[in-house]
Design a protein around this motif. Sequence first.
Motif, PDB file in Angstrom:
ATOM      1  N   PRO A   1      18.966  -8.776  -6.567  1.00 14.75           N
ATOM      2  CA  PRO A   1      19.051  -7.818  -7.678  1.00 14.75           C
ATOM      3  C   PRO A   1      18.030  -6.700  -7.483  1.00 14.75           C
ATOM      4  O   PRO A   1      16.941  -6.925  -6.941  1.00 14.75           O
ATOM      5  N   PRO A   2      18.346  -5.481  -7.896  1.00 15.64           N
ATOM      6  CA  PRO A   2      17.381  -4.381  -7.776  1.00 15.64           C
ATOM      7  C   PRO A   2      16.045  -4.742  -8.426  1.00 15.64           C
ATOM      8  O   PRO A   2      16.006  -5.336  -9.505  1.00 15.64           O
ATOM      9  N   LEU A   3      14.952  -4.408  -7.738  1.00 16.17           N
ATOM     10  CA  LEU A   3      13.571  -4.607  -8.198  1.00 16.17           C
ATOM     11  C   LEU A   3      13.177  -6.081  -8.303  1.00 16.17           C
ATOM     12  O   LEU A   3      12.224  -6.419  -8.989  1.00 16.17           O
ATOM     13  N   TRP A   4      13.894  -6.937  -7.595  1.00 13.72           N
ATOM     14  CA  TRP A   4      13.628  -8.377  -7.684  1.00 13.72           C
ATOM     15  C   TRP A   4      12.176  -8.705  -7.320  1.00 13.72           C
ATOM     16  O   TRP A   4      11.519  -9.504  -8.000  1.00 13.72           O
ATOM     17  N   ASP A   5      11.657  -8.100  -6.260  1.00 12.68           N
ATOM     18  CA  ASP A   5      10.301  -8.430  -5.808  1.00 12.68           C
ATOM     19  C   ASP A   5       9.238  -8.079  -6.830  1.00 12.68           C
ATOM     20  O   ASP A   5       8.169  -8.702  -6.862  1.00 12.68           O
ATOM     21  N   SER A   6       9.496  -7.077  -7.658  1.00  7.35           N
ATOM     22  CA  SER A   6       8.476  -6.637  -8.616  1.00  7.35           C
ATOM     23  C   SER A   6       8.622  -7.301  -9.988  1.00  7.35           C
ATOM     24  O   SER A   6       7.815  -7.047 -10.879  1.00  7.35           O
ATOM     25  N   ALA A   7       9.628  -8.148 -10.168  1.00  7.79           N
ATOM     26  CA  ALA A   7       9.821  -8.825 -11.455  1.00  7.79           C
ATOM     27  C   ALA A   7       8.783  -9.933 -11.624  1.00  7.79           C
ATOM     28  O   ALA A   7       8.396 -10.576 -10.635  1.00  7.79           O
ATOM     29  N   PRO A   8       8.287 -10.181 -12.833  1.00  4.86           N
ATOM     30  CA  PRO A   8       7.313 -11.258 -13.063  1.00  4.86           C
ATOM     31  C   PRO A   8       7.858 -12.604 -12.585  1.00  4.86           C
ATOM     32  O   PRO A   8       8.989 -12.967 -12.909  1.00  4.86           O
ATOM     33  N   GLU A   9       7.064 -13.329 -11.804  1.00  8.47           N
ATOM     34  CA  GLU A   9       7.551 -14.608 -11.274  1.00  8.47           C
ATOM     35  C   GLU A   9       6.867 -15.806 -11.911  1.00  8.47           C
ATOM     36  O   GLU A   9       7.204 -16.950 -11.623  1.00  8.47           O
ATOM     37  N   ASN A  10       5.914 -15.548 -12.796  1.00 12.27           N
ATOM     38  CA  ASN A  10       5.222 -16.599 -13.532  1.00 12.27           C
ATOM     39  C   ASN A  10       5.172 -16.172 -14.993  1.00 12.27           C
ATOM     40  O   ASN A  10       5.025 -14.978 -15.287  1.00 12.27           O
ATOM     41  N   LEU A  11       5.288 -17.117 -15.898  1.00 13.37           N
ATOM     42  CA  LEU A  11       5.293 -16.748 -17.317  1.00 13.37           C
ATOM     43  C   LEU A  11       4.008 -16.032 -17.726  1.00 13.37           C
ATOM     44  O   LEU A  11       4.020 -15.180 -18.619  1.00 13.37           O
ATOM     45  N   LEU A  12       2.899 -16.354 -17.067  1.00 10.58           N
ATOM     46  CA  LEU A  12       1.640 -15.703 -17.411  1.00 10.58           C
ATOM     47  C   LEU A  12       1.536 -14.302 -16.812  1.00 10.58           C
ATOM     48  O   LEU A  12       0.553 -13.589 -17.051  1.00 10.58           O
ATOM     49  N   ASP A  13       2.549 -13.884 -16.045  1.00 13.67           N
ATOM     50  CA  ASP A  13       2.600 -12.500 -15.556  1.00 13.67           C
ATOM     51  C   ASP A  13       3.112 -11.541 -16.634  1.00 13.67           C
ATOM     52  O   ASP A  13       2.992 -10.323 -16.499  1.00 13.67           O
TER      53      ASP A  13
END
Length: 308
Positions: free
Chosen positions: A32-44
């Motif tokens: 998906p577009p911008l996948w790498d920059s999406a928060p990957e931890n809830l605390l992000d």
Amino acid sequence: FGIHVLLLVATATLNSEAAIRGKNAIREDIYPPLWDSAPENLLDFLVEENKIVIDAWNYRERLGVYKNLLNASAKYFTAFGSQNFGNILWGLPLQHGWQFHTGRLADPSSMTSSGYEAVDLLRISVRSWWACMNYYLAIIPFLGAVEAGLFGELPYEIEILPPEELRDDFCYSVADCHSCIPKLMDEWKAYFESSTTQSSFNLDDALGHLWKAHVASIAYALPKFQDRLIYLSDSEAYFGEDWASAVDFIAATHFSTDFWNTNHFQAFLPQRMLVEGDVIPFIYDFTPQQNKVLFSLSALHETNKLTG
């Protein structure tokens, strides 16, 4: 007609999978577009006043909800391929990415002759039919997973930010959603419990629970957001309803919504919004396969209505 659609799905999957798996590297554009920059931890996400605050009307943050679901459930799919590609939750963020890429999450009332006028390209519009339908396939599954204990004991409560208008069309916390839509929350909770509490993981059983919850989300949201269809061209509105109808039939096959299958099937979906003047199956800038799939979805929906 139903068999025709399902054969197209199967053929698209097999042909595309062979083509893409033959490459040495994973193409970045199949995420998906911008996948790498999406928060990957809830605390992000923003933590404020002892709450994890998630803006569900920001594309990157809604994408981050999916990323957290995939990461938290990855251990249950280790037997189905590397890099979590066998996780059947991939269908949800990949659909969301397709909606974003094709302009379906933007405010359809802001269209001009030169395209969308958008100050914030990541903003998801509450006037978008696709975005509102997707809320019930993003935030509700996420809150169902929280309730099922997928993330374990969280240090903070989860709070979902409302849109600027039409707030009553949505719910914003586990307690709120369980009060408003208890049956739908139970369906998603059941999927995550089936994945996390079974002593032996069965993929077909998991697909059965996932598709049951998926169909329930659409069945609830479809009548709720009929008023959003007026913002779309007739062609796009018909396609949206055709797609929603077809999910019932695809669900019955327990189609595996893993990374590869979903990616390959989406190549046969329209890569822009339909506009007035688009006549299926003769849309000039769509591939023959895309035209065929659109025609099949339309015919399937019409037959389904005529036969009750």
